[in-house]
Design an enzyme around this catalytic site. Structure first.
Site, PDB file in Angstrom:
ATOM      1  N   ASP A  16      36.011  39.805  40.406  1.00 37.74           N
ATOM      2  CA  ASP A  16      35.740  41.208  40.061  1.00 37.74           C
ATOM      3  C   ASP A  16      37.002  42.065  40.211  1.00 37.74           C
ATOM      4  OD1 ASP A  16      34.226  43.348  39.262  1.00 37.74           O
ATOM      5  OD2 ASP A  16      33.199  43.618  41.182  1.00 37.74           O
ATOM      6  N   ASN A  48      38.877  43.433  37.428  1.00 41.04           N
ATOM      7  CA  ASN A  48      39.834  43.401  36.309  1.00 41.04           C
ATOM      8  C   ASN A  48      40.032  44.783  35.692  1.00 41.04           C
ATOM      9  OD1 ASN A  48      39.692  40.710  36.782  1.00 41.04           O
ATOM     10  ND2 ASN A  48      38.673  40.163  34.868  1.00 41.04           N
ATOM     11  N   TRP A  89      42.076  47.049  37.926  1.00 38.90           N
ATOM     12  CA  TRP A  89      43.488  46.603  37.900  1.00 38.90           C
ATOM     13  C   TRP A  89      44.194  47.197  36.680  1.00 38.90           C
ATOM     14  CZ3 TRP A  89      46.726  43.884  34.650  1.00 38.90           C
ATOM     15  CH2 TRP A  89      47.862  43.301  35.216  1.00 38.90           C
ATOM     16  N   ARG A 140      41.113  48.031  29.612  1.00 39.86           N
ATOM     17  CA  ARG A 140      40.415  47.123  30.533  1.00 39.86           C
ATOM     18  C   ARG A 140      40.660  45.654  30.211  1.00 39.86           C
ATOM     19  NH1 ARG A 140      36.288  48.655  33.705  1.00 39.86           N
ATOM     20  NH2 ARG A 140      35.317  46.645  33.333  1.00 39.86           N
ATOM     21  N   ASN A 197      26.361  41.908  31.954  1.00 35.27           N
ATOM     22  CA  ASN A 197      27.612  42.382  31.355  1.00 35.27           C
ATOM     23  C   ASN A 197      27.481  42.737  29.869  1.00 35.27           C
ATOM     24  OD1 ASN A 197      29.673  40.261  33.473  1.00 35.27           O
ATOM     25  ND2 ASN A 197      29.244  42.430  33.701  1.00 35.27           N
ATOM     26  N   ARG A 219      34.284  37.294  47.045  1.00 41.23           N
ATOM     27  CA  ARG A 219      34.182  38.356  46.035  1.00 41.23           C
ATOM     28  C   ARG A 219      35.418  39.228  46.136  1.00 41.23           C
ATOM     29  NH1 ARG A 219      29.250  41.741  43.458  1.00 41.23           N
ATOM     30  NH2 ARG A 219      30.563  42.801  41.927  1.00 41.23           N
ATOM     31  N   GLU A 279      28.270  31.630  53.373  1.00 37.23           N
ATOM     32  CA  GLU A 279      29.124  32.579  54.099  1.00 37.23           C
ATOM     33  C   GLU A 279      29.859  33.453  53.087  1.00 37.23           C
ATOM     34  OE1 GLU A 279      29.429  32.916  57.426  1.00 37.23           O
ATOM     35  OE2 GLU A 279      27.943  31.317  57.746  1.00 37.23           O
TER      36      GLU A 279
HETATM   37  C1  IPE Z   1      29.900  40.631  38.527  1.00 37.07           C
HETATM   38  O1  IPE Z   1      30.763  41.699  38.373  1.00 37.07           O
HETATM   39  C2  IPE Z   1      29.950  39.743  37.341  1.00 37.07           C
HETATM   40  C3  IPE Z   1      31.195  39.008  37.125  1.00 37.07           C
HETATM   41  C4  IPE Z   1      32.252  39.025  37.907  1.00 37.07           C
HETATM   42  C5  IPE Z   1      31.249  38.194  35.951  1.00 37.07           C
HETATM   43  P1  IPE Z   1      30.260  43.100  37.801  1.00 37.07           P
HETATM   44  O2  IPE Z   1      31.461  43.974  37.750  1.00 37.07           O
HETATM   45  O3  IPE Z   1      29.521  42.884  36.546  1.00 37.07           O
HETATM   46  O4  IPE Z   1      29.255  43.572  38.935  1.00 37.07           O
HETATM   47  P2  IPE Z   1      28.672  45.016  39.262  1.00 37.07           P
HETATM   48  O5  IPE Z   1      28.187  45.596  37.974  1.00 37.07           O
HETATM   49  O6  IPE Z   1      29.798  45.815  39.826  1.00 37.07           O
HETATM   50  O7  IPE Z   1      27.608  44.770  40.264  1.00 37.07           O
HETATM   51  C1  IPE Z   2      35.258  41.421  36.440  1.00 43.23           C
HETATM   52  O1  IPE Z   2      36.007  42.587  36.355  1.00 43.23           O
HETATM   53  C2  IPE Z   2      35.182  40.675  35.132  1.00 43.23           C
HETATM   54  C3  IPE Z   2      33.870  40.729  34.492  1.00 43.23           C
HETATM   55  C4  IPE Z   2      32.803  41.254  34.984  1.00 43.23           C
HETATM   56  C5  IPE Z   2      33.777  40.125  33.178  1.00 43.23           C
HETATM   57  P1  IPE Z   2      35.371  43.956  35.902  1.00 43.23           P
HETATM   58  O2  IPE Z   2      35.539  44.103  34.431  1.00 43.23           O
HETATM   59  O3  IPE Z   2      33.977  44.077  36.399  1.00 43.23           O
HETATM   60  O4  IPE Z   2      36.309  44.992  36.645  1.00 43.23           O
HETATM   61  P2  IPE Z   2      35.879  46.347  37.373  1.00 43.23           P
HETATM   62  O5  IPE Z   2      34.806  46.007  38.342  1.00 43.23           O
HETATM   63  O6  IPE Z   2      35.407  47.272  36.301  1.00 43.23           O
HETATM   64  O7  IPE Z   2      37.138  46.816  38.032  1.00 43.23           O
HETATM   65 MG    MG Z   3      33.190  44.775  38.137  1.00 39.51          MG
END
Ligand code: IPE
Ligand code: IPE
Ligand code: MG
Length: 256
Positions: free
Chosen positions: A36, A38, A41, A49, A84, A201, A220
């Site tokens: 999580d 990306n 970042w 994104r 997603n 995570r 854990e």
């Molecule tokens: C969880 O991340 C799913 C993946 C990493 C693929 P999300 O970014 O989708 O989770 P939430 O929405 O913050 O709970």
């Molecule tokens: C995780 O990064 C990748 C996927 C869920 C595909 P995010 O895209 O959720 O990144 P944030 O949480 O918005 O920073």
């Molecule tokens: Mg995310």
């Protein structure tokens, strides 16, 4: 330092120090990762994104390499959740495109390193081209012995449990009291695979986000503020060392 790490981590580095702390007889058998952060970042760098997703590929490579070298048997990576699909269409399309590109470029790495790839999630919802590429990799890597990579795509924990119920009802001729936890688990996406010992995570979120709900009953958790594209060997090793300091009780009273 153990010889298999020479040339991979620098002598005297933090990584080398962490490797020295690891008890190789008590490694987790199965590590699961929610990759999580990306988007954040990318935002920090004023980039779209999708650039965060692109940069995350390097972290995947490091984690796979480190886990395989440690001889961890199963590595599960959460790459796209059923939820997603709520994201903007353009992000979704580019994300699947990246996954397809990634799958195309992985054949050699998987085969050369004796790795097996298995996709978990609802296959019907995965775009055709990506699905074909992944299923080809699954076939080609089916005999990989060193480590199994479980790639969670179009995955939802509740959906997994519901599909298990459906499959059980349609296939098994079992009476209600013949169904126990072990029988039920055979209908999930992970039959025969041990539950994750450790969940990592990234990006500091303190939630499970519908990941492996059944399998993580006694996993854990190790959560780091590091964003996924910044995640490197050193963080993975830190997680392992921290995991080995924990006492897993499974409801018992432990040793103290
Ligand atoms: C969880 O991340 C799913 C993946 C990493 C693929 P999300 O970014 O989708 O989770 P939430 O929405 O913050 O709970
Ligand atoms: C995780 O990064 C990748 C996927 C869920 C595909 P995010 O895209 O959720 O990144 P944030 O949480 O918005 O920073
Ligand atoms: Mg995310």
């Amino acid at each position: 330092m153990r010889p298999e790490w020479e040339g991979i981590v620098e002598l005297g580095s933090r990584e080398a120090d962490l490797i020295d702390q690891i008890d190789f007889n008590r490694l987790p058998q199965h590590v699961a990762i929610i990759m999580d952060g990306n988007g954040r970042w990318a935002r920090q760098r004023n980039l779209p994104r999708i650039e965060g997703h692109r940069a995350g590929a390097k972290s995947v490579q490091e984690v796979v390499e480190t886990a395989a070298r440690l001889r961890i048997s199963y590595l599960t990576l959460f790459a796209f959740s059923k939820e997603n699909w709520k994201r903007p269409k353009q992000e979704i399309n580019t994300l699947w495109h990246l996954l397809e590109e990634y799958a195309r470029s992985r054949e050699n790495v998987l085969l050369k390193n004796d790795l097996r790839l298995k996709v978990i999630g609802e296959r019907e919802g995965i775009p055709q081209r990506v699905r074909r590429e992944l299923e080809k990799l699954e076939r080609l890597s089916a005999d990989g012995q060193r480590m199994t990579i479980l790639l969670a795509l179009n995955y939802g924990g509740r959906a997994e449990i519901v599909q298990a119920c459906r499959k059980l009802l349609s296939q098994a001729e079992l009476k209600p009291d013949e169904i126990d936890e072990n029988t039920f688990a055979q209908y999930l996406y992970t039959p025969g695979i041990p539950d994750p010992d450790l969940l990592i995570r990234t990006s500091g979120e303190l939630r499970i986000s519908n990941f492996l709900l059944w399998q993580m009953a006694y996993t854990e958790f190790w959560i780091t503020p590091v964003l996924w594209p910044d995640f490197r060997k050193v963080h993975f090793l830190e997680a392992i060392v921290d995991y080995q300091r924990r006492e897993r009780r499974f409801g018992g009273i432990g040793s103290n």
